[in-house]
Design a protein around this motif. Sequence first.
Motif, PDB file in Angstrom:
ATOM      1  N   LEU A 144       0.501  -1.041  -0.195  1.00  0.00           N
ATOM      2  CA  LEU A 144       0.095   0.174   0.122  1.00  0.00           C
ATOM      3  C   LEU A 144       1.259   1.144   0.126  1.00  0.00           C
ATOM      4  O   LEU A 144       2.016   1.080   1.138  1.00  0.00           O
ATOM      5  N   ARG A 145       0.258   2.340  -0.527  1.00  0.00           N
ATOM      6  CA  ARG A 145       0.993   3.269  -1.088  1.00  0.00           C
ATOM      7  C   ARG A 145      -0.456   4.679  -1.146  1.00  0.00           C
ATOM      8  O   ARG A 145      -1.051   4.593  -1.411  1.00  0.00           O
ATOM      9  N   VAL A 146       0.282   5.695  -0.180  1.00  0.00           N
ATOM     10  CA  VAL A 146      -0.533   6.634   0.364  1.00  0.00           C
ATOM     11  C   VAL A 146       0.299   8.029  -0.314  1.00  0.00           C
ATOM     12  O   VAL A 146       1.321   8.173  -0.071  1.00  0.00           O
ATOM     13  N   ILE A 147      -0.512   8.302  -0.573  1.00  0.00           N
ATOM     14  CA  ILE A 147       0.443   9.713  -1.706  1.00  0.00           C
ATOM     15  C   ILE A 147      -0.580  11.415  -1.356  1.00  0.00           C
ATOM     16  O   ILE A 147      -2.023  11.111  -1.783  1.00  0.00           O
ATOM     17  N   ARG A 148       0.250  11.870  -1.117  1.00  0.00           N
ATOM     18  CA  ARG A 148      -0.075  13.317  -1.173  1.00  0.00           C
ATOM     19  C   ARG A 148       0.734  14.231  -2.011  1.00  0.00           C
ATOM     20  O   ARG A 148       1.139  14.833  -1.595  1.00  0.00           O
ATOM     21  N   GLU A 149       0.015  15.712  -2.522  1.00  0.00           N
ATOM     22  CA  GLU A 149       0.698  16.289  -3.490  1.00  0.00           C
ATOM     23  C   GLU A 149       2.160  15.647  -4.678  1.00  0.00           C
ATOM     24  O   GLU A 149       2.786  16.235  -4.369  1.00  0.00           O
ATOM     25  N   GLY A 150       1.735  15.376  -4.478  1.00  0.00           N
ATOM     26  CA  GLY A 150       3.301  14.121  -5.807  1.00  0.00           C
ATOM     27  C   GLY A 150       3.896  13.313  -4.991  1.00  0.00           C
ATOM     28  O   GLY A 150       4.813  13.653  -5.963  1.00  0.00           O
ATOM     29  N   GLN A 151       3.762  13.214  -3.509  1.00  0.00           N
ATOM     30  CA  GLN A 151       5.164  12.569  -3.367  1.00  0.00           C
ATOM     31  C   GLN A 151       3.821  11.101  -1.829  1.00  0.00           C
ATOM     32  O   GLN A 151       2.692  11.516  -1.430  1.00  0.00           O
ATOM     33  N   ILE A 152       4.531  10.410  -1.979  1.00  0.00           N
ATOM     34  CA  ILE A 152       4.729   8.984  -0.891  1.00  0.00           C
ATOM     35  C   ILE A 152       5.278   9.727   0.088  1.00  0.00           C
ATOM     36  O   ILE A 152       6.231   9.648   0.583  1.00  0.00           O
ATOM     37  N   ILE A 153       4.433   9.564   1.190  1.00  0.00           N
ATOM     38  CA  ILE A 153       3.713   9.976   2.303  1.00  0.00           C
ATOM     39  C   ILE A 153       4.337   8.630   3.373  1.00  0.00           C
ATOM     40  O   ILE A 153       4.716   8.858   4.452  1.00  0.00           O
ATOM     41  N   PHE A 154       3.514   7.427   2.794  1.00  0.00           N
ATOM     42  CA  PHE A 154       3.488   6.482   3.816  1.00  0.00           C
ATOM     43  C   PHE A 154       3.616   4.893   2.647  1.00  0.00           C
ATOM     44  O   PHE A 154       3.070   5.008   1.791  1.00  0.00           O
ATOM     45  N   SER A 155       3.971   3.847   2.600  1.00  0.00           N
ATOM     46  CA  SER A 155       4.375   2.719   2.317  1.00  0.00           C
ATOM     47  C   SER A 155       4.759   1.808   3.145  1.00  0.00           C
ATOM     48  O   SER A 155       5.044   1.799   4.476  1.00  0.00           O
ATOM     49  N   THR A 156       4.267   0.591   3.076  1.00  0.00           N
ATOM     50  CA  THR A 156       3.964  -0.555   4.050  1.00  0.00           C
ATOM     51  C   THR A 156       5.462  -1.157   3.536  1.00  0.00           C
ATOM     52  O   THR A 156       5.832  -0.924   1.794  1.00  0.00           O
ATOM     53  N   SER A 157       5.732  -2.305   3.541  1.00  0.00           N
ATOM     54  CA  SER A 157       7.590  -3.041   3.643  1.00  0.00           C
ATOM     55  C   SER A 157       7.012  -4.633   3.780  1.00  0.00           C
ATOM     56  O   SER A 157       6.133  -4.776   4.586  1.00  0.00           O
ATOM     57  N   PRO A 158       7.627  -5.341   2.582  1.00  0.00           N
ATOM     58  CA  PRO A 158       6.887  -6.635   2.554  1.00  0.00           C
ATOM     59  C   PRO A 158       7.452  -7.467   3.814  1.00  0.00           C
ATOM     60  O   PRO A 158       9.183  -6.560   4.234  1.00  0.00           O
ATOM     61  N   GLN A 159       7.283  -9.091   3.727  1.00  0.00           N
ATOM     62  CA  GLN A 159       8.149  -9.919   5.380  1.00  0.00           C
ATOM     63  C   GLN A 159       7.990 -10.338   3.984  1.00  0.00           C
ATOM     64  O   GLN A 159       7.848 -11.413   3.355  1.00  0.00           O
ATOM     65  N   GLU A 160       9.258 -11.511   4.555  1.00  0.00           N
ATOM     66  CA  GLU A 160       9.598 -12.454   3.254  1.00  0.00           C
ATOM     67  C   GLU A 160      10.790 -13.440   4.253  1.00  0.00           C
ATOM     68  O   GLU A 160      12.131 -12.965   5.220  1.00  0.00           O
ATOM     69  N   HIS A 161      10.386 -14.655   4.102  1.00  0.00           N
ATOM     70  CA  HIS A 161      11.378 -15.119   4.847  1.00  0.00           C
ATOM     71  C   HIS A 161      12.743 -15.433   4.699  1.00  0.00           C
ATOM     72  O   HIS A 161      13.950 -15.211   4.651  1.00  0.00           O
ATOM     73  N   TYR A 162      12.877 -15.390   3.274  1.00  0.00           N
ATOM     74  CA  TYR A 162      13.460 -15.168   1.994  1.00  0.00           C
ATOM     75  C   TYR A 162      13.312 -14.784   0.502  1.00  0.00           C
ATOM     76  O   TYR A 162      12.000 -15.086   0.455  1.00  0.00           O
ATOM     77  N   PHE A 163      14.007 -14.224  -0.660  1.00  0.00           N
ATOM     78  CA  PHE A 163      13.789 -13.888  -1.122  1.00  0.00           C
ATOM     79  C   PHE A 163      12.580 -14.683  -2.519  1.00  0.00           C
ATOM     80  O   PHE A 163      12.879 -16.083  -2.323  1.00  0.00           O
ATOM     81  N   ASP A 164      11.682 -14.213  -2.869  1.00  0.00           N
ATOM     82  CA  ASP A 164      10.383 -14.713  -3.464  1.00  0.00           C
ATOM     83  C   ASP A 164       9.714 -15.949  -2.837  1.00  0.00           C
ATOM     84  O   ASP A 164       8.961 -17.310  -3.138  1.00  0.00           O
ATOM     85  N   CYS A 165      10.184 -15.792  -1.652  1.00  0.00           N
ATOM     86  CA  CYS A 165       8.975 -16.919  -0.461  1.00  0.00           C
ATOM     87  C   CYS A 165       8.828 -15.510   0.892  1.00  0.00           C
ATOM     88  O   CYS A 165       8.998 -15.441   1.873  1.00  0.00           O
ATOM     89  N   PRO A 166       7.356 -14.818   0.065  1.00  0.00           N
ATOM     90  CA  PRO A 166       6.920 -14.227   1.336  1.00  0.00           C
ATOM     91  C   PRO A 166       6.057 -15.305   2.234  1.00  0.00           C
ATOM     92  O   PRO A 166       5.789 -15.972   2.303  1.00  0.00           O
ATOM     93  N   TYR A 167       5.663 -13.994   2.840  1.00  0.00           N
ATOM     94  CA  TYR A 167       4.693 -14.966   4.617  1.00  0.00           C
ATOM     95  C   TYR A 167       3.408 -14.587   4.157  1.00  0.00           C
ATOM     96  O   TYR A 167       3.057 -14.474   2.850  1.00  0.00           O
ATOM     97  N   GLN A 168       2.335 -15.507   3.952  1.00  0.00           N
ATOM     98  CA  GLN A 168       1.557 -15.666   4.069  1.00  0.00           C
ATOM     99  C   GLN A 168       0.774 -16.965   5.414  1.00  0.00           C
ATOM    100  O   GLN A 168       0.939 -17.331   5.376  1.00  0.00           O
TER     101      GLN A 168
END
Length: 246
Positions: A164-188
């Motif tokens: 998720l990204r929150v965009i305000r006046e042309g700028q990203i003011i908030f973004s979530t970060s992915p959760q991964e055990h290792y590359f290409d193996c995300p939490y699920q």
Amino acid sequence: MAISLIRTPISHPLIHSLRSSTLSSIDESLRRKRLLSSCAPSQLNPIRSEVSFCVGTHLIPHPNKVERGGEDAFFVSNYNGGAIAVADGVSGWAEQNVDPSLFPKELMANASNLVGDEEVNNDPQILLRKAHAATSSIGSATVIVAMLERNGILKIASVGDCGLRVIREGQIIFSTSPQEHYFDCPYQLSSEVVGQTYLDAMVSSVELMEGDTIVMGSDGLFDNIFDQEIISTIARCRDVVEAGIS
């Protein structure tokens, strides 16, 4: 992938149609201006500033998954200030002759049905718990849920690499970060006993303002499109809307 483009207008308490509309971003903006222009303050019923979602969604399956309609699912609700969610099915289940889309679709259907549950109480992490517990399909999915309170606070819970990204006046003011055990193996979240639960969700909140745009999607969006491209695309859409109104 599933994308929700959301603005948070100041809305009159009586205009339920504005809060519940699910439209393209351009059509919604035109309609929103017409609705708001008709809402002159009343001395008997003064307008109280509240925020709510106006939503546009688009699903673009991977070319190899078009026949199945893709493996992502999402839901949009106008409960309270609004709720949105995206779930991305894990493709590896196809190797076990399991349709990867079944789990995320049922998970999102359950979440949609439970969003107004008294126990959930506008808490996306509890919504994940109850929706996951109610899902009986075999499979797994990464997932993100966001619930908006009428005071403008957006509460978010995510497991894995949907974002998720929150965009305000042309700028990203908030973004979530992915959760991964290792590359290409995300939490699920999964049908298996061993795996992540709602307790593993990354929980956050952000205060929104009128005119903010939220972009929510699976990793199919954020792995392939840079944030700056998302910002520029939204800016172009706004220019088209403003040109059409002026």
